[in-house]
Design an enzyme around this catalytic site. Structure first.
Site, PDB file in Angstrom:
ATOM      1  N   HIS A  44       0.881  -1.177   0.000  1.00  0.00           N
ATOM      2  CA  HIS A  44       0.000   0.000   0.000  1.00  0.00           C
ATOM      3  C   HIS A  44       0.918   1.227   0.000  1.00  0.00           C
ATOM      4  O   HIS A  44       2.139   1.103  -0.253  1.00  0.00           O
ATOM      5  CB  HIS A  44      -0.893  -0.079   1.249  1.00  0.00           C
ATOM      6  CG  HIS A  44      -2.127   0.772   1.237  1.00  0.00           C
ATOM      7  ND1 HIS A  44      -2.083   2.125   1.406  1.00  0.00           N
ATOM      8  CD2 HIS A  44      -3.442   0.440   1.089  1.00  0.00           C
ATOM      9  CE1 HIS A  44      -3.324   2.615   1.366  1.00  0.00           C
ATOM     10  NE2 HIS A  44      -4.175   1.610   1.166  1.00  0.00           N
ATOM     11  N   TYR A  73       4.220   6.798  -3.110  1.00  0.00           N
ATOM     12  CA  TYR A  73       3.376   7.895  -3.594  1.00  0.00           C
ATOM     13  C   TYR A  73       4.233   9.144  -3.777  1.00  0.00           C
ATOM     14  O   TYR A  73       4.994   9.526  -2.873  1.00  0.00           O
ATOM     15  CB  TYR A  73       2.261   8.186  -2.582  1.00  0.00           C
ATOM     16  CG  TYR A  73       1.064   7.264  -2.652  1.00  0.00           C
ATOM     17  CD1 TYR A  73       1.200   5.895  -2.418  1.00  0.00           C
ATOM     18  CD2 TYR A  73      -0.206   7.761  -2.929  1.00  0.00           C
ATOM     19  CE1 TYR A  73       0.093   5.056  -2.465  1.00  0.00           C
ATOM     20  CE2 TYR A  73      -1.319   6.930  -2.972  1.00  0.00           C
ATOM     21  CZ  TYR A  73      -1.160   5.587  -2.741  1.00  0.00           C
ATOM     22  OH  TYR A  73      -2.265   4.759  -2.786  1.00  0.00           O
ATOM     23  N   HIS A 110       4.840   6.315  -7.696  1.00  0.00           N
ATOM     24  CA  HIS A 110       3.386   6.139  -7.631  1.00  0.00           C
ATOM     25  C   HIS A 110       2.661   7.473  -7.801  1.00  0.00           C
ATOM     26  O   HIS A 110       2.123   8.051  -6.854  1.00  0.00           O
ATOM     27  CB  HIS A 110       3.026   5.476  -6.302  1.00  0.00           C
ATOM     28  CG  HIS A 110       1.676   4.802  -6.270  1.00  0.00           C
ATOM     29  ND1 HIS A 110       1.462   3.506  -6.684  1.00  0.00           N
ATOM     30  CD2 HIS A 110       0.458   5.265  -5.891  1.00  0.00           C
ATOM     31  CE1 HIS A 110       0.185   3.195  -6.533  1.00  0.00           C
ATOM     32  NE2 HIS A 110      -0.458   4.253  -6.058  1.00  0.00           N
ATOM     33  N   GLU A 148       0.056   5.571 -12.466  1.00  0.00           N
ATOM     34  CA  GLU A 148      -1.220   5.703 -13.189  1.00  0.00           C
ATOM     35  C   GLU A 148      -1.394   7.109 -13.739  1.00  0.00           C
ATOM     36  O   GLU A 148      -2.060   7.955 -13.121  1.00  0.00           O
ATOM     37  CB  GLU A 148      -2.404   5.351 -12.281  1.00  0.00           C
ATOM     38  CG  GLU A 148      -2.462   3.876 -11.909  1.00  0.00           C
ATOM     39  CD  GLU A 148      -3.739   3.482 -11.190  1.00  0.00           C
ATOM     40  OE1 GLU A 148      -4.539   4.369 -10.813  1.00  0.00           O
ATOM     41  OE2 GLU A 148      -3.939   2.266 -10.997  1.00  0.00           O
ATOM     42  N   GLU A 236      -0.568  -3.759 -10.828  1.00  0.00           N
ATOM     43  CA  GLU A 236      -1.542  -3.516  -9.755  1.00  0.00           C
ATOM     44  C   GLU A 236      -2.895  -4.031 -10.195  1.00  0.00           C
ATOM     45  O   GLU A 236      -3.346  -3.725 -11.302  1.00  0.00           O
ATOM     46  CB  GLU A 236      -1.619  -2.009  -9.451  1.00  0.00           C
ATOM     47  CG  GLU A 236      -2.422  -1.686  -8.203  1.00  0.00           C
ATOM     48  CD  GLU A 236      -2.598  -0.190  -7.996  1.00  0.00           C
ATOM     49  OE1 GLU A 236      -1.592   0.542  -7.916  1.00  0.00           O
ATOM     50  OE2 GLU A 236      -3.767   0.238  -7.924  1.00  0.00           O
ATOM     51  N   TRP A 270      -2.931  -5.547  -5.240  1.00  0.00           N
ATOM     52  CA  TRP A 270      -3.088  -4.449  -4.284  1.00  0.00           C
ATOM     53  C   TRP A 270      -3.974  -4.908  -3.158  1.00  0.00           C
ATOM     54  O   TRP A 270      -5.110  -5.295  -3.454  1.00  0.00           O
ATOM     55  CB  TRP A 270      -3.740  -3.257  -4.998  1.00  0.00           C
ATOM     56  CG  TRP A 270      -3.837  -2.012  -4.162  1.00  0.00           C
ATOM     57  CD1 TRP A 270      -4.913  -1.609  -3.426  1.00  0.00           C
ATOM     58  CD2 TRP A 270      -2.834  -1.006  -4.007  1.00  0.00           C
ATOM     59  NE1 TRP A 270      -4.636  -0.412  -2.814  1.00  0.00           N
ATOM     60  CE2 TRP A 270      -3.363  -0.013  -3.148  1.00  0.00           C
ATOM     61  CE3 TRP A 270      -1.525  -0.841  -4.491  1.00  0.00           C
ATOM     62  CZ2 TRP A 270      -2.638   1.120  -2.776  1.00  0.00           C
ATOM     63  CZ3 TRP A 270      -0.827   0.282  -4.127  1.00  0.00           C
ATOM     64  CH2 TRP A 270      -1.386   1.253  -3.273  1.00  0.00           C
TER      65      TRP A 270
HETATM   66  C1  IDC Z   1      -5.920   3.645  -2.809  1.00  0.00           C
HETATM   67  C2  IDC Z   1      -5.915   3.000  -1.449  1.00  0.00           C
HETATM   68  C3  IDC Z   1      -6.783   3.818  -0.499  1.00  0.00           C
HETATM   69  C4  IDC Z   1      -6.318   5.255  -0.520  1.00  0.00           C
HETATM   70  C5  IDC Z   1      -6.219   5.783  -1.948  1.00  0.00           C
HETATM   71  C6  IDC Z   1      -5.577   7.164  -1.982  1.00  0.00           C
HETATM   72  O1  IDC Z   1      -6.371   1.673  -1.545  1.00  0.00           O
HETATM   73  O2  IDC Z   1      -6.700   3.319   0.829  1.00  0.00           O
HETATM   74  O3  IDC Z   1      -7.248   6.033   0.209  1.00  0.00           O
HETATM   75  O4  IDC Z   1      -5.449   4.944  -2.746  1.00  0.00           O
HETATM   76  O5  IDC Z   1      -4.261   7.109  -1.519  1.00  0.00           O
HETATM   77  C7  IDC Z   1      -5.278   2.768  -7.750  1.00  0.00           C
HETATM   78  C8  IDC Z   1      -4.071   3.412  -7.199  1.00  0.00           C
HETATM   79  C9  IDC Z   1      -3.919   3.118  -5.732  1.00  0.00           C
HETATM   80  C10 IDC Z   1      -5.264   3.091  -5.033  1.00  0.00           C
HETATM   81  C11 IDC Z   1      -6.052   1.917  -5.604  1.00  0.00           C
HETATM   82  C12 IDC Z   1      -7.426   1.704  -4.945  1.00  0.00           C
HETATM   83  O6  IDC Z   1      -2.884   3.063  -7.914  1.00  0.00           O
HETATM   84  O7  IDC Z   1      -3.071   4.097  -5.166  1.00  0.00           O
HETATM   85  O8  IDC Z   1      -5.063   2.908  -3.646  1.00  0.00           O
HETATM   86  N1  IDC Z   1      -6.212   2.139  -7.040  1.00  0.00           N
HETATM   87  O9  IDC Z   1      -8.237   2.842  -5.106  1.00  0.00           O
HETATM   88  N2  IDC Z   1      -5.637   2.743  -9.011  1.00  0.00           N
HETATM   89  C13 IDC Z   1      -6.829   2.137  -9.111  1.00  0.00           C
HETATM   90  C14 IDC Z   1      -7.227   1.734  -7.858  1.00  0.00           C
END
Ligand code: IDC
Length: 311
Positions: A44, A73, A110, A148, A236, A270
């Site tokens: 995460h 991040y 990220h 992304e 992911e 993830w």
């Molecule tokens: C999400 C985490 C969540 C957090 C959010 C913002 O699961 O807890 O609040 O980010 O930081 C992605 C992203 C990934 C996301 C994940 C789920 O790469 O950072 O994590 N997601 O939303 N892309 C599609 C889905």
């Protein structure tokens, strides 16, 4: 332990067996040119859920992951390497753990709410130069240069120009390391990438899916990309919808797993964390250090572990 000695991934583990990875056609291959499929977990947000010293060793011994992804991040939701670069130490801890456990490690820049990778391209270049300088002697390292890309102006040509800036900087230090490039629309834009791929060898393209949100239409785009010879790495994916939260979609997940196995596409799920959300592999009360019992694993964690270990 006996288990560790028998594990495919420890001591004489997966990197010892596969050696330096290479990309041939659309396929990730080992050093001898045999196709390989890596399966493992993404962290995460490393600021919120940093791995401890023993986390990855326990994950390798217990789950037999062959790859881990360190999600750093860059500037989203209060987690910002740009403003708080000390999080880089957690990336290094994970890379060092991966070297000890003899598995592959994806270093993930990220980007997320900072959707245009060119926004921080200078910082990205310096970060990857530092990582390459520290680790280029090790075949374990995979560089994921933008998680992304997203936003109306963030088209594939915009991402491509970023990749053409970053990849030569990495290659100058680590000439053969595999580089993964995120695609447009939160790494769903493999169709555009397939129509205009980068010119460098040993480059792959990210495809991300969440089983509750992305289904046949995204697989159709991915099939088109594969038919054009685009190398895809699913860096992911999750069993929830794209929020990472809520219900799990096992039937849709099963379709995606079948598709990835059919095409020998490598993946990272993830997330390996105790985040209080459906996609997290650990229950919120579990300790991230491990080792873990079954009661520490969430429903997603149990299912994904079985998929990592399946034939
Ligand atoms: C999400 C985490 C969540 C957090 C959010 C913002 O699961 O807890 O609040 O980010 O930081 C992605 C992203 C990934 C996301 C994940 C789920 O790469 O950072 O994590 N997601 O939303 N892309 C599609 C889905």
């Amino acid at each position: 332990s006996d288990r560790a000695a028998d594990s495919t991934n420890s001591i004489s583990g997966v990197v010892h067996r596969y050696g330096r990875l290479q990309v041939k056609g659309s396929q990730l291959c080992d050093q001898s040119g045999q196709s390989v499929q890596l399966r493992g977990m993404s962290t995460h947000d490393l600021k919120l859920f940093p791995f401890a010293t023993n986390t990855l060793g326990n994950l390798v011994d217990d789950w037999h992951v062959s790859v881990v992804r360190a999600a750093m991040y860059t500037d989203s939701f209060g987690s910002s390497y740009i403003r708080e670069p000390a999080v880089k130490q957690t990336v290094k801890l994970i890379v060092d753990s991966a070297l000890r456990s003899d598995i592959y490690v994806i270093i993930d820049w990220h980007i997320l709410s900072d959707g245009n990778p060119n926004q921080y391209k200078q910082q990205a270049k310096e970060f990857f130069e530092e990582m390459a300088a520290a680790y280029h002697g090790h075949p374990n390292i995979i560089y994921e240069i933008c998680n992304e890309p997203n936003g109306t102006n963030v088209t594939w040509p915009e991402i491509k120009s970023y990749a053409q800036f970053i990849i030569p900087a990495i290659r100058a230090i680590d000439p053969d390391g595999v580089v993964i490039v995120g695609t447009d629309t939160w790494s769903q834009g493999v169709r555009a990438a397939a129509d205009s791929p980068l010119g460098f060898p040993n480059v792959m393209y990210a495809l991300h899916f969440y089983a509750g949100s992305h289904r046949d239409a995204l697989r159709d785009n991915a099939d088109y990309a594969l038919s054009k010879g685009l190398p895809i790495f699913v860096t992911e994916w999750g069993l929830t919808d794209y929020s990472g939260k809520g219900a799990l979609y096992f039937d849709e997940g099963e379709k995606w797993i079948g598709w990835m196995n059919q095409h020998k596409i490598s993946w990272a799920n993830w997330s390996f964390s105790p985040a209080n959300e459906g996609s997290a592999a650990l229950n919120p009360t579990a300790n991230i250090s491990g080792p873990w019992t079954d009661s520490d694993l969430s429903p997603s964690g149990k299912w994904v572990k079985s998929k990592i270990q399946a034939d």
